[in-house]
Motif scaffolding. Structure first.
Motif, PDB file in Angstrom:
ATOM      1  N   ILE A  23       0.854  -1.113   0.103  1.00 25.33           N
ATOM      2  CA  ILE A  23       0.037  -0.076  -0.098  1.00 25.33           C
ATOM      3  C   ILE A  23       0.886   1.186   0.089  1.00 25.33           C
ATOM      4  CG2 ILE A  23      -1.568   1.333   1.386  1.00 25.33           C
ATOM      5  CD1 ILE A  23      -2.888  -1.430   2.607  1.00 25.33           C
TER       6      ILE A  23
ATOM      7  N   GLY B 157      -3.077   5.184   0.643  1.00 27.31           N
ATOM      8  CA  GLY B 157      -4.167   4.329   1.606  1.00 27.31           C
ATOM      9  C   GLY B 157      -4.691   3.268   0.825  1.00 27.31           C
ATOM     10  N   VAL B 158      -5.579   2.708   1.420  1.00 23.35           N
ATOM     11  CA  VAL B 158      -6.293   1.580   0.941  1.00 23.35           C
ATOM     12  C   VAL B 158      -7.004   2.179  -0.393  1.00 23.35           C
ATOM     13  CG1 VAL B 158      -8.210  -0.257   1.346  1.00 23.35           C
ATOM     14  CG2 VAL B 158      -6.650   0.247   3.215  1.00 23.35           C
TER      15      VAL B 158
ATOM     16  N   THR C 262      -6.050  -2.602  -3.533  1.00 26.62           N
ATOM     17  CA  THR C 262      -5.993  -3.601  -2.205  1.00 26.62           C
ATOM     18  C   THR C 262      -7.124  -4.236  -1.929  1.00 26.62           C
ATOM     19  OG1 THR C 262      -5.156  -1.240  -1.546  1.00 26.62           O
ATOM     20  CG2 THR C 262      -5.115  -2.921   0.126  1.00 26.62           C
ATOM     21  N   ARG C 263      -8.057  -3.997  -2.080  1.00 23.09           N
ATOM     22  CA  ARG C 263      -9.681  -4.717  -1.880  1.00 23.09           C
ATOM     23  C   ARG C 263      -9.427  -5.894  -2.782  1.00 23.09           C
ATOM     24  NH1 ARG C 263     -12.978  -0.991   0.803  1.00 23.09           N
ATOM     25  NH2 ARG C 263     -12.111   1.149   0.489  1.00 23.09           N
TER      26      ARG C 263
ATOM     27  N   SER D 250      -6.652  -8.484  -1.750  1.00 23.81           N
ATOM     28  CA  SER D 250      -7.099  -8.840  -0.416  1.00 23.81           C
ATOM     29  C   SER D 250      -8.124 -10.014  -0.452  1.00 23.81           C
ATOM     30  CB  SER D 250      -7.530  -7.949   0.743  1.00 23.81           C
ATOM     31  OG  SER D 250      -6.657  -6.837   0.628  1.00 23.81           O
TER      32      SER D 250
ATOM     33  N   VAL E 117       0.648  -7.046   5.153  1.00 25.53           N
ATOM     34  CA  VAL E 117       0.404  -5.579   4.713  1.00 25.53           C
ATOM     35  C   VAL E 117       1.519  -4.692   4.725  1.00 25.53           C
ATOM     36  CG1 VAL E 117      -1.152  -3.589   4.548  1.00 25.53           C
ATOM     37  CG2 VAL E 117      -2.040  -6.053   5.123  1.00 25.53           C
TER      38      VAL E 117
ATOM     39  N   VAL F 272       2.945  -1.307   4.337  1.00 23.33           N
ATOM     40  CA  VAL F 272       2.717   0.251   4.179  1.00 23.33           C
ATOM     41  C   VAL F 272       3.952   0.990   3.747  1.00 23.33           C
ATOM     42  CG1 VAL F 272       1.496   2.199   5.179  1.00 23.33           C
ATOM     43  CG2 VAL F 272       0.769   0.027   5.975  1.00 23.33           C
TER      44      VAL F 272
ATOM     45  N   ILE G 135      -4.342   3.714   8.025  1.00 21.37           N
ATOM     46  CA  ILE G 135      -4.160   2.873   7.009  1.00 21.37           C
ATOM     47  C   ILE G 135      -4.685   1.383   7.515  1.00 21.37           C
ATOM     48  CG2 ILE G 135      -2.984   1.638   5.389  1.00 21.37           C
ATOM     49  CD1 ILE G 135      -1.613   4.412   4.823  1.00 21.37           C
ATOM     50  N   ARG G 136      -3.999   1.206   8.637  1.00 21.56           N
ATOM     51  CA  ARG G 136      -4.038  -0.109   9.271  1.00 21.56           C
ATOM     52  C   ARG G 136      -5.451  -0.245   9.973  1.00 21.56           C
ATOM     53  NH1 ARG G 136      -0.386  -3.254  13.824  1.00 21.56           N
ATOM     54  NH2 ARG G 136      -2.169  -4.767  14.210  1.00 21.56           N
TER      55      ARG G 136
ATOM     56  N   GLU H  77      -8.212   1.283   8.613  1.00 18.53           N
ATOM     57  CA  GLU H  77      -9.212   1.026   7.446  1.00 18.53           C
ATOM     58  C   GLU H  77      -9.005  -0.294   6.839  1.00 18.53           C
ATOM     59  OE1 GLU H  77      -9.721   3.280   3.277  1.00 18.53           O
ATOM     60  OE2 GLU H  77      -8.251   3.912   4.454  1.00 18.53           O
ATOM     61  N   PHE H  78      -7.775  -0.743   6.620  1.00 23.52           N
ATOM     62  CA  PHE H  78      -7.636  -2.124   6.388  1.00 23.52           C
ATOM     63  C   PHE H  78      -8.269  -3.100   7.117  1.00 23.52           C
ATOM     64  CE2 PHE H  78      -5.888  -6.149   5.231  1.00 23.52           C
ATOM     65  CZ  PHE H  78      -5.437  -6.164   3.794  1.00 23.52           C
TER      66      PHE H  78
END
Lengths: 447, 312
Positions: free
Chosen positions: A142, A147-148, A152-153, A156, A169, A171, A187-188, A190-191
């Motif tokens: 990321i 950020g996400v 990223t989605r 994942s 992950v 960053v 970020i963490r 949100e992930f």
């Protein structure tokens, strides 16, 4: 491409480069193997990260560096493009793109690593699924500035769909956000929030800068607020022995070893690779589909006796009784058998330009077995960006994923993919072109 | 590894070392080929990778014989030591060896040597290999190529398909997932299979050490006449491998990291006279193994081009 490039001197001036890689002969013979997947697009620093791992573990040789350097220069680049180390094909170099999954190798005194490096652009699903199918761990990058994001989605989700046991992950580019703990924490958070919808059991977050090397091989001095391991330390120590299923014995028979000479005329070994569980000499086993029971008389590798076999060992098993067993059959335990059936409910990833059609017949390869099948139903197609189910879909196109019911011409012996990746997966083959057109993860028997 | 077998019980004891995991993968691939194809063959050159391949085949099929012959594409430019080793080795393992000679095709006019005074026979191997495939109707050939050797190989599948002309199409490869290999092919098509794709040079040496596999003496340090040519130590021998004008023959302590044709394999200065020393040397090496192959230096895409034409 600017962010993807880094100069050779960035590495060679790094005082930490090439340190701590003293191998002893004993260490070599006692390393284990970790296969991991890197996913990302052109500008998240993936090539820089891989380049650093390879360089710091001495896996890039001088002549390879020189070749990449002279290719960069002849192309007119200002600095060496690290992607040239991994992009192997002429078209890739000429067009500055990555076509296919590339496999890279490096080792530290603790482990040997196989990287499946998957390009992030078009065809990412097909490529990432291919790389993910054998991975123990996925590494998602990321960009700390962004950020996400959608990608990223997607990455994942595929990690979760293919049930890669461990996720890291990264960053990355923390140097560009002033090593801010606040940014990282956001970020963490949100992930973690969106990853709660996935079945990923082990997630590790690491703030880093692949360009400067912070937290890649050595702990960062710029981020003293981070107490966790560096990426390499984590890769070396993540516990993978427990990922294998040691409970449910499954042995798909691949090949019958039957010597023709007089010397071994009593030998009849069933060759195969243990899919899951443990087999020991003396164990009572049952052969499918016949249902005949016997005991394990011996286990060997090329005639060399073994007391037991666990996944993913390739061995030959002899039984006490002379029962009829051939390729495609499976040895398991009387009280612990796989599902035996012809109606299968599976998640399918489509990998060919010609779409999957309901009602069409295909060949499937499952363990050492081959069968013909017909697509009975497409229950829904999954939008992997939103995870919405599109129930009115009537075909699966390239890179699309859907839940499919199939019927096979003969019974297969399978487990849900969540229980066993080997007995729970199959590939779909087009009977006209012979191409592999789909990858499937079994949910269970169609109810 | 043996300790894991002797003391089962605790979960950790089922741990496989990386070499055992790679071995298991290679055995699985070899058995798949034996089961899915009618007429496979194993490419055997007498080099360390093909010797390791034979050991893996023994693990896959012993106590039975291999369900395929060995095939040597003999360029006629071999090191004499490599041929001696080959014959002794094949005799010991008791398997069939088919030798197909580049010279025969040149004599028939079906292969041509590169022009020039010191031709490499690398390209002439291609028609010779294709001729052997046609004559013996092989539908699958095992090769000992590894993905760490070269960039084009890093993207090649373990089951690598070739069309009627033996050509490789890198942009049109079948996806390869889990341990499921799709070997379906049409008449005329054949495949090359690389069971040790995921091994590195270091893995091969470690495995040779672990398994105590005998390899030709060329790999160990010895005295040899060489000349310096374009920055590499090139072995000299009888014609056509003699020194060229202006070159001085020197006797040096060298060994070979890779053994190909005499015309295109360079030696390295090395005192490594046993496997432990070789492993230590490989660990410290700053140049890749292919760097000693003069044939790969022609241009950046040399290997890719040759593979597309049908080269291994």
């Amino acid at each position: 491409m600017a962010t993807e490039t880094t100069s050779k001197t960035d590495f060679s001036t790094d005082p930490n480069a090439n340190k701590g890689m003293d191998f002893s002969t004993d260490a070599y013979l006692d390393m284990d193997l970790l296969r991991f997947l890197t996913c990302g697009s052109v500008d998240d620093g993936k090539s820089t990260l891989i380049g650093r791992l390879l360089y710091d573990s001495k896996s890039i040789f001088e002549d390879q560096l020189e070749a990449a350097e002279s290719a960069s220069l002849s192309r007119g680049d200002q600095r060496m493009d690290l992607a040239l180390l991994t992009d192997g094909l002429r078209a890739e170099r000429e067009q500055g793109i990555t076509i296919d999954v590339a496999y890279r190798y490096f080792a530290t005194p603790k482990r040997k690593f196989i990287i499946a490096d998957c390009p992030g652009h078009t065809q990412y699903t097909r490529n990432m699924v291919t790389g993910a199918s054998t991975a123990n761990l996925a590494l998602i990058l990321i960009d700390a500035r962004h950020g996400v994001i959608e990608q990223t989605r997607r990455h994942s989700f595929i990690t979760s769909l293919l049930r890669i046991p461990h996720l890291v992950v990264c960053v990355n580019k923390m140097d560009l956000v002033d090593w801010s703990q606040d940014k990282y924490d956001k970020i963490r958070e949100e992930f973690e929030e969106f990853a709660a919808r996935f079945e990923i059991t082990d997630i590790t977050f690491i703030p880093m800068s692949a360009l400067t090397g912070d937290n890649v091989v050595n702990r960062s001095e710029n981020m003293d607020w981070y107490q966790g391991p560096s990426l390499l330390h984590h890769l070396e120590n993540v516990h993978i022995a427990g990922d294998r299923d040691m409970i449910d014995p499954r042995f798909p028979v691949q090949w019958v070893v039957r010597p023709q000479g007089d010397e071994h005329h009593d030998y009849r070994g069933y060759g195969g690779q243990v899919a899951s569980g443990v087999f020991q000499v003396g164990d009572e086993v049952v052969a499918l589909p016949s249902g005949m029971e016997s005991k394990i008389k011996s286990i060997d590798i090329g005639g060399d006796p073994q007391q037991m076999a666990s996944p993913p060992m390739s061995v030959s098993i002899q039984l006490e009784d002379d029962i009829d067993i051939s390729r495609g059959d499976m040895l398991c335990r009387t009280h612990n058998k796989p599902i035996s059936g012809q109606d299968i409910d599976a998640m399918v990833v489509w990998m060919a330009d010609t779409p999957m059609k309901v009602g069409k017949k295909y060949t499937i390869r499952h363990t050492s077995n081959e069968a013909r099948c017909v697509i009975k139903n497409l229950n829904y197609q999954l939008n992997i960006e939103t995870l919405h189910r599109i129930e009115e879909a009537d075909e699966l196109k390239l890179n699309e994923i859907g839940r499919v019911s199939i019927r096979t011409t003969k019974p297969l012996f399978f487990d849900p993919y969540r229980q066993c990746r080997v007995t729970g997966s199959f590939i779909i083959v087009d009977e006209q072109t012979n191409n592999t057109v789909g990858a499937a993860m079994i949910i269970g028997e169609t109810s | 590894m043996t300790s894991a077998i002797e003391k089962p019980g605790a979960h950790e004891h089922y741990r496989l070392t990386h070499l055992k995991a790679l071995e298991a993968e290679a055995i699985h691939i070899m058995r798949e080929v034996a089961a899915q194809f009618e007429k496979p063959a194993l490419m055997f050159s007498g080099g360390k990778d093909s010797i390791v391949m034979v050991r893996l085949a023994q693990k896959a099929f012993r106590p039975a014989k291999f369900p395929f012959p060995l095939l040597h594409i003999d360029t006629g430019h071999n090191f004499p030591e490599a041929l001696d080793f080959r014959d002794k080795f094949v005799d010991e393992i008791g398997e069939r060896l088919i030798i197909h000679k580049v010279q025969d095709l040149i004599d028939r006019g079906d292969a041509v040597e590169d022009p020039g005074a010191f031709p490499s026979r690398n390209r002439a191997q291609i028609p010779t290999l294709l001729d052997a495939i046609e004559k013996y109707q092989f539908d699958a050939l095992f090769g000992g190529a590894r993905r760490d050797e070269e960039k084009a190989r890093a993207k090649e599948r373990i089951f690598s398909f070739r069309d009627d002309f033996g050509q490789w199409d890198p942009k049109n490869q079948r996806p390869e997932l889990w341990n499921l290999y799709n070997g379906r092919s049409r008449m005329g098509e054949n495949i090359r299979v690389f069971p040790i794709s995921n091994w590195t040079e270091m893995d091969v040496w470690q495995y040779i050490m672990l398994e105590e596999i005998e390899i030709p003496d060329l790999y160990f340090s010895h005295k040899r006449d060489v000349v310096e040519r374009r920055g590499q130590l090139v072995p000299v021998g009888d014609a056509p491998f003699g020194a060229r004008e202006g070159e001085t023959i020197v006797n040096r302590t060298v060994r070979f990291r890779t053994v190909g044709d005499m015309s295109c394999t360079a030696a390295t200065d090395s005192p490594a006279s046993n496997l432990e020393e070789i492993v230590a040397e490989v660990a410290a090496a700053r140049a890749s193994e292919r760097g000693a192959r003069i044939d790969d230096k022609t241009n950046e895409a040399a290997m890719e081009d040759r593979k597309k034409e049908g080269y291994f």
